[in-house]
Design a protein around this motif. Structure first.
Motif, PDB file in Angstrom:
ATOM      1  N   GLN A  41      -0.038 -22.387 -28.394  1.00 43.98           N
ATOM      2  CA  GLN A  41      -1.138 -21.885 -29.209  1.00 43.98           C
ATOM      3  C   GLN A  41      -1.186 -22.606 -30.566  1.00 43.98           C
ATOM      4  O   GLN A  41      -2.261 -22.951 -31.059  1.00 43.98           O
ATOM      5  N   LYS A  42      -0.017 -22.822 -31.129  1.00 44.36           N
ATOM      6  CA  LYS A  42       0.060 -23.532 -32.402  1.00 44.36           C
ATOM      7  C   LYS A  42      -0.531 -24.934 -32.268  1.00 44.36           C
ATOM      8  O   LYS A  42      -1.356 -25.361 -33.079  1.00 44.36           O
ATOM      9  N   ARG A 101      -6.362 -17.458 -27.375  1.00 41.39           N
ATOM     10  CA  ARG A 101      -5.286 -16.530 -27.724  1.00 41.39           C
ATOM     11  C   ARG A 101      -4.765 -16.784 -29.143  1.00 41.39           C
ATOM     12  O   ARG A 101      -4.438 -15.835 -29.871  1.00 41.39           O
ATOM     13  N   ALA A 102      -4.707 -18.033 -29.535  1.00 40.63           N
ATOM     14  CA  ALA A 102      -4.254 -18.369 -30.885  1.00 40.63           C
ATOM     15  C   ALA A 102      -5.227 -17.822 -31.923  1.00 40.63           C
ATOM     16  O   ALA A 102      -4.821 -17.197 -32.913  1.00 40.63           O
ATOM     17  N   GLN A 134      -7.292 -15.381 -31.513  1.00 45.43           N
ATOM     18  CA  GLN A 134      -7.235 -13.928 -31.445  1.00 45.43           C
ATOM     19  C   GLN A 134      -6.054 -13.412 -32.281  1.00 45.43           C
ATOM     20  O   GLN A 134      -6.201 -12.446 -33.031  1.00 45.43           O
ATOM     21  N   GLN A 135      -4.920 -14.059 -32.172  1.00 42.02           N
ATOM     22  CA  GLN A 135      -3.733 -13.663 -32.938  1.00 42.02           C
ATOM     23  C   GLN A 135      -3.960 -13.855 -34.444  1.00 42.02           C
ATOM     24  O   GLN A 135      -3.590 -12.999 -35.247  1.00 42.02           O
ATOM     25  N   ARG A 174       3.883 -19.178 -36.962  1.00 40.53           N
ATOM     26  CA  ARG A 174       4.519 -18.122 -36.167  1.00 40.53           C
ATOM     27  C   ARG A 174       3.963 -17.994 -34.758  1.00 40.53           C
ATOM     28  O   ARG A 174       4.454 -17.201 -33.958  1.00 40.53           O
ATOM     29  N   LEU A 175       2.913 -18.744 -34.425  1.00 44.03           N
ATOM     30  CA  LEU A 175       2.324 -18.679 -33.081  1.00 44.03           C
ATOM     31  C   LEU A 175       3.253 -19.344 -32.063  1.00 44.03           C
ATOM     32  O   LEU A 175       4.053 -20.217 -32.420  1.00 44.03           O
ATOM     33  N   ARG A 189      -6.846 -13.716 -35.976  1.00 43.60           N
ATOM     34  CA  ARG A 189      -7.771 -12.650 -36.401  1.00 43.60           C
ATOM     35  C   ARG A 189      -7.018 -11.347 -36.644  1.00 43.60           C
ATOM     36  O   ARG A 189      -7.273 -10.642 -37.624  1.00 43.60           O
ATOM     37  N   LYS A 190      -6.094 -11.030 -35.724  1.00 49.94           N
ATOM     38  CA  LYS A 190      -5.295  -9.808 -35.883  1.00 49.94           C
ATOM     39  C   LYS A 190      -4.479  -9.877 -37.166  1.00 49.94           C
ATOM     40  O   LYS A 190      -4.398  -8.893 -37.908  1.00 49.94           O
ATOM     41  N   ASN A 191      -3.891 -11.030 -37.443  1.00 50.48           N
ATOM     42  CA  ASN A 191      -3.096 -11.188 -38.667  1.00 50.48           C
ATOM     43  C   ASN A 191      -3.969 -10.998 -39.909  1.00 50.48           C
ATOM     44  O   ASN A 191      -3.570 -10.347 -40.866  1.00 50.48           O
ATOM     45  N   TRP A 234       0.864 -18.232 -40.818  1.00 52.14           N
ATOM     46  CA  TRP A 234       0.505 -17.520 -39.585  1.00 52.14           C
ATOM     47  C   TRP A 234       0.485 -18.471 -38.401  1.00 52.14           C
ATOM     48  O   TRP A 234       0.939 -18.116 -37.316  1.00 52.14           O
TER      49      TRP A 234
END
Length: 170
Positions: free
Chosen positions: A119-120, A153-154, A156-157, A114-115, A159-161, A111
């Motif tokens: 963010q990565k 933002r990273a 947050q992404q 893929r950021l 968490r969504k994943n 995951w």
């Protein structure tokens, strides 16, 4: 003494040398190692042998090998057995838990991969490598506020994943 006679000397005196070293060190394995070291040294230093009696010369070589081993032991740091009982908690969890943890880590790394690039980097520097906010921002060459936004933002992404993954399992 000639090298060809070393074998006959070994056969004749090895039991005596072994018993001598076994008495000195009190350990079978160490005595065996020292016997090998003694006859190795005898082989290497045959040119120094001056027609003395063989048995006393071998015992002198054995004694010096024993002293050298003791000196090495003094310089060695031996950890008590309690040291080895503190080895990773992963082993305490068992192989199943260890495998699940590895799979979870692999998923998380996928995951992160893929950021978007900023963010990565933010996640890797701050969460994985434990740099401070300011150090991470300096490494990335961005302002502190921009770094904090990228990290937010990273996360947050991710968490969504994770939430999407949890719903897929149900």
């Amino acid at each position: 003494m000639k090298r060809s006679t070393l074998e006959s000397v070994y056969r004749k005196y090895m039991p005596d040398v072994y018993r001598y070293l076994r008495t000195l060190c009190g350990d079978d394995a160490a005595a065996e190692d020292l016997v090998q070291e003694t006859f190795y040294r005898a082989y290497v230093h045959l040119e120094n042998y001056k027609d003395e009696k063989v048995r006393p010369w071998l015992f002198r070589v054995a004694y010096h090998a024993f002293i050298d081993m003791k000196r090495k032991e003094k310089r060695s740091v031996v950890s008590p057995h309690e040291f080895f009982e503190r080895i990773p908690a992963e082993d305490e969890a068992g192989p199943e838990q260890s495998l699940l943890q590895k799979e979870s880590n692999d998923t998380l790394l996928a995951w992160i991969g893929r950021l978007p690039e900023l963010q990565k980097q933010a996640i890797i520097l701050y969460d994985l490598h434990q740099f401070s906010y300011q150090e991470s921002a300096d490494i990335m060459g961005i302002t502190l506020s921009h770094f904090k936004i990228s990290l937010f933002r990273a996360r947050q992404q991710l968490r969504k994943n994770r939430e999407g993954s949890d719903q897929d399992e149900r």
